[in-house]
Design a protein around this motif. Structure first.
Motif: not given
Length: 116
Positions: A38-49
């Motif tokens: 899975a991926c979790e992208v931050s709201f502002d798309r600056s970080v992707c876990n």
């Protein structure tokens, strides 16, 4: 927290792109047989876990390989996506498959013990 449908689409898009890059663009043999869960992208798309799974005996070498390849993956990902920002990639081991296996084995042992 409940995700919006657009956030789910962004997360899925990131997972698909990273999986494809690992399959077709990255030549590091340590990153073979790795599954992007899975991926979790931050709201502002600056970080992707990025959550991944692999064989337990390969945890250390795969973590090192992701550390070495993260910059290259980020630049390849930026080319594939039309996002304004190329997110910082943070790779995190997902051990849920291993935990499920341990639980299944424990339940099997318990069932065998109860049979006797």
């Amino acid at each position: 927290m409940k995700q919006s449908s657009s956030n789910r689409k962004v997360n899925e898009q990131a997972r698909e792109v990273i999986s494809s890059l690992l399959l077709f663009e990255i030549s590091d043999p340590r990153l073979r047989l790795v599954t992007i869960v899975a991926c979790e992208v931050s709201f502002d798309r600056s970080v992707c876990n990025v959550f991944y799974s692999t064989d337990p005996e390969r945890y250390v070498e795969v973590a090192e390989a992701f550390k070495a390849a993260s910059g290259h993956l980020r630049s390849l990902m930026a080319r594939e996506l039309s996002w304004r920002v190329a997110p910082e990639l943070r790779f995190m081991l997902d051990e849920t498959v291993d935990q499920a296996q341990r639980i299944a084995e424990a339940l099997e042992r318990d069932a065998m013990r109860n049979k006797q």
